[in-house]
Scaffold this motif. Sequence first.
Motif, PDB file in Angstrom:
ATOM      1  N   SER A  84       0.810  -1.215   0.000  1.00 52.46           N
ATOM      2  CA  SER A  84       0.000   0.000   0.000  1.00 52.46           C
ATOM      3  C   SER A  84       0.845   1.268   0.000  1.00 52.46           C
ATOM      4  O   SER A  84       0.369   2.340  -0.393  1.00 52.46           O
ATOM      5  CB  SER A  84      -0.931   0.012   1.215  1.00 52.46           C
ATOM      6  OG  SER A  84      -0.189   0.043   2.418  1.00 52.46           O
TER       7      SER A  84
ATOM      8  N   ARG B 186       2.086   2.051  -4.101  1.00 53.17           N
ATOM      9  CA  ARG B 186       1.151   2.008  -5.220  1.00 53.17           C
ATOM     10  C   ARG B 186       1.402   3.125  -6.219  1.00 53.17           C
ATOM     11  O   ARG B 186       1.140   2.979  -7.418  1.00 53.17           O
ATOM     12  CB  ARG B 186      -0.282   2.085  -4.700  1.00 53.17           C
ATOM     13  CG  ARG B 186      -0.740   0.810  -3.991  1.00 53.17           C
ATOM     14  CD  ARG B 186      -2.098   1.004  -3.342  1.00 53.17           C
ATOM     15  NE  ARG B 186      -2.524  -0.202  -2.637  1.00 53.17           N
ATOM     16  CZ  ARG B 186      -3.563  -0.255  -1.816  1.00 53.17           C
ATOM     17  NH1 ARG B 186      -4.285   0.835  -1.596  1.00 53.17           N
ATOM     18  NH2 ARG B 186      -3.878  -1.386  -1.214  1.00 53.17           N
TER      19      ARG B 186
ATOM     20  N   SER C 144       4.285  -1.928  -9.401  1.00 53.72           N
ATOM     21  CA  SER C 144       3.511  -2.043 -10.637  1.00 53.72           C
ATOM     22  C   SER C 144       3.958  -1.080 -11.726  1.00 53.72           C
ATOM     23  O   SER C 144       3.448  -1.150 -12.847  1.00 53.72           O
ATOM     24  CB  SER C 144       2.029  -1.790 -10.336  1.00 53.72           C
ATOM     25  OG  SER C 144       1.838  -0.499  -9.801  1.00 53.72           O
TER      26      SER C 144
END
Length: 463
Positions: A61, A64, A90
């Motif tokens: 978290s 991100r 990501s």
Amino acid sequence: MIASKKCQKSTPTHPSCVTSLSAFHLPQEVWTQIFLFLSDEEKGNIRASCKYFKRLIDHPSLWRRSAVVLKRVHSYSAQFWTTLRRRKTSAAVVHKAATRDWELIAARLPWLTAITVEQCPDARALAALRRFGGLRRLVIRSFHCPAGLAGALAPLRALTHLCLCELQRAPRAELIGAVSQLAGLTSLSYHEGDKPISKRTLQGMLARLPHLKQLSLKLGPVYGTLPEDYFSLPATNRDVTSEATVLGRGDPPPSGLGLTRLELLNYMDPMLSPGALVSLSSLQSLTVSYRERAVRPSSCALRTWLCKLPCLTELTVTRGYPLAVYVRLLPASLRRLCLLQLIVGDGDLRDLGKRTPGLQHLHVDPSQGDGADCRSCPPSSQLETSNCARCGSALHLNVTEWEFVGLARFQNLQQLVVLDALPGPSPALLSLIHKLQIQTNYRVQVVHSLALKDPAACFCSQY
């Protein structure tokens, strides 16, 4: 924040290792919320303090919105890749990666959804992009465009965001042909070449991108004016769609392109006519970045554009005309306004407050030597973030004490950014900040630098 020696020797799961002070024995969820306010560099420093924080900092978290920058890909250790997997990274920025480097990245981080490619020496290496099944955002920037780039783009049908920036010697026809096949695009930034795309080519490409909502174009020097229907769909495309509607195969399309965000970079009048944006009635955000200052207010097409955009809530203008040229034509619907490197004269901000009573975010960064009279801002303006004050150096302010402390009248002011306070705020500036904070009961946060630039973003967007 410095961890105690006890923290460094304790087990990574015991909360008492955080500090010897019982007041800081916080649940992991609370620490995670605190760490969300840190930069990547600050999180790295906290991570190195003890095993307990190392485990907390690596929570997905917290990463991100972060992108990992990869250089010399084969030099990274197995532990490095393990850390990225633990964080579920990501987004990645990849520099000068050869084919074997891309194969390694695809094997280690196959779940990447956003990739920025910089200085790729061989288009064949980009064929590995097809191995990222979840890839949605792609930025390709800053290198000599190799043959075969269009072929590498065409198979990426799952892309929703694409940016092509500063590609030298790019085959425009091939690239636009490849982009036209990416029918799922919702955002397109095309910053290639020194000349605008022709009307026929642009309309042909946009007609094949039915979901496009955000468009950013780099416009180069052009003699004369582009056609007034430059941003309109081809008549043949509208006819086909209308015929399908009559036959019951779809709803009638909106007028124009249905764009909600438009960026015009490297722009100068009269490149686009005053009526060029009439068909973009659904536009909510407009950015106009002029190449240089403009000296003929009578040629300002922005004056007409602002009157033809009923849904506009965000406006960014860089350089170009003085604010006085169009301040009284700003739509009352504006909620966010950024004015960068342009002339802001006496009374302009007063007129701004009258025109935009619902403004929530104001960023004013005037040209050097041009002071903005903050006293002229009426208290009705509701500012969430303001850059009204600009510090010319560590010792001199371009606004008076009356103007600076007068910002306290903005009852919703939460943050004030003072630019160019280098290497740090002077004692005089600190005194002014203290007076402002007393007037606002310490409601206002004062910072001395803007947020760090996104390493994965397009260079043209960081003006």
